[in-house]
Design an enzyme around this catalytic site. Sequence first.
Site, mmCIF file in Angstrom:
data_model
loop_
_atom_site.group_PDB
_atom_site.id
_atom_site.type_symbol
_atom_site.label_atom_id
_atom_site.label_comp_id
_atom_site.label_asym_id
_atom_site.label_seq_id
_atom_site.Cartn_x
_atom_site.Cartn_y
_atom_site.Cartn_z
ATOM 1 N N GLU A 49 -25.542 29.780 -1.795
ATOM 2 C CA GLU A 49 -25.735 28.328 -1.878
ATOM 3 C C GLU A 49 -24.744 27.714 -2.862
ATOM 4 O O GLU A 49 -24.138 26.667 -2.587
ATOM 5 C CB GLU A 49 -27.168 28.028 -2.313
ATOM 6 C CG GLU A 49 -27.459 26.556 -2.537
ATOM 7 C CD GLU A 49 -28.645 26.348 -3.466
ATOM 8 O OE1 GLU A 49 -28.683 25.296 -4.120
ATOM 9 O OE2 GLU A 49 -29.515 27.238 -3.550
ATOM 10 N N ASP A 53 -21.945 25.084 -1.633
ATOM 11 C CA ASP A 53 -21.895 23.738 -2.207
ATOM 12 C C ASP A 53 -20.458 23.349 -2.538
ATOM 13 O O ASP A 53 -20.014 22.230 -2.263
ATOM 14 C CB ASP A 53 -22.774 23.685 -3.458
ATOM 15 C CG ASP A 53 -22.695 22.353 -4.169
ATOM 16 O OD1 ASP A 53 -23.149 21.349 -3.603
ATOM 17 O OD2 ASP A 53 -22.176 22.310 -5.303
ATOM 18 N N ASP A 122 -30.629 23.581 0.732
ATOM 19 C CA ASP A 122 -30.107 24.776 0.058
ATOM 20 C C ASP A 122 -29.686 25.841 1.072
ATOM 21 O O ASP A 122 -28.650 26.500 0.907
ATOM 22 C CB ASP A 122 -31.168 25.359 -0.880
ATOM 23 C CG ASP A 122 -31.454 24.465 -2.078
ATOM 24 O OD1 ASP A 122 -30.666 23.534 -2.328
ATOM 25 O OD2 ASP A 122 -32.470 24.702 -2.759
ATOM 26 N N GLU A 125 -26.375 24.980 2.766
ATOM 27 C CA GLU A 125 -25.250 25.281 1.881
ATOM 28 C C GLU A 125 -25.004 26.784 1.808
ATOM 29 O O GLU A 125 -23.845 27.227 1.781
ATOM 30 C CB GLU A 125 -25.508 24.715 0.491
ATOM 31 C CG GLU A 125 -25.365 23.202 0.430
ATOM 32 C CD GLU A 125 -25.494 22.655 -0.965
ATOM 33 O OE1 GLU A 125 -24.897 21.606 -1.243
ATOM 34 O OE2 GLU A 125 -26.208 23.269 -1.792
#
Length: 240
Positions: A49, A53, A122, A125
């Site tokens: 994650e 991101d 989450d 990502e």
Amino acid sequence: MGTQLSPAEVREFQETVGVEIAPDILTRALTHRSYAYENGGLPTNERLEFLGDSVLGLVVTDTLYRTHPDLSEGQLAKLRAAVVNMRALADVARELGIGRYVRLGRGEEATGGRDKSSILADTLEALIGAVYLDRGLDEASELVHRLFDPLIARASGLGAGLDWKTSLQELTAAELLGVPEYVVEESGPDHQKTFRATVRVAGQTYGSGEGRSKKEAEQQAAESAWKAIRAATEKAKQES
């Protein structure tokens, strides 16, 4: 689910998302910490994650920079925030049906975790991070463009939506309602907090929002309030 996704589950997910990912990396990308803790401390998707991101931010920022040469740094930042936020990511994840594949612990399962915005965002990502790790930046970038280019196009024409807090304050001033007041609560561990904001105008609650930062939650709450007040004022004008 066992410690790994079955071959059938891997194929089904890959067809849903439209990209091939190594089964072990895909399994990790879909493993929420609640499932990992209940199953002997398996690897979670949190590192993926974190990676995803950054990849998502890079691709979206690069796209905005190249397609909007006339915008200032501040305007580009507002555009990016309109595209890369928890609500937007969760909506994309819902469209893909990611929720049914997430590996959750019993507690999260029982409390509706498969449709929880923070978990969906989450996981999306983490999926982007997994594609980057397994297939490289080009394929990760291709996935981001496929999923987020429509959002980028919509954000470019948002107007008031680029800064809902400012737009709300302008609206309440024009309607002589006073200054919006925000209350923010936070939950979750320090490294993965979720913020929930409510906004009151003239003593009445008009909107709420959730995000990964106080700013994001307040923007979401301001959007809800702006739309509610705008609808109420338009209705009042029609009835007068």
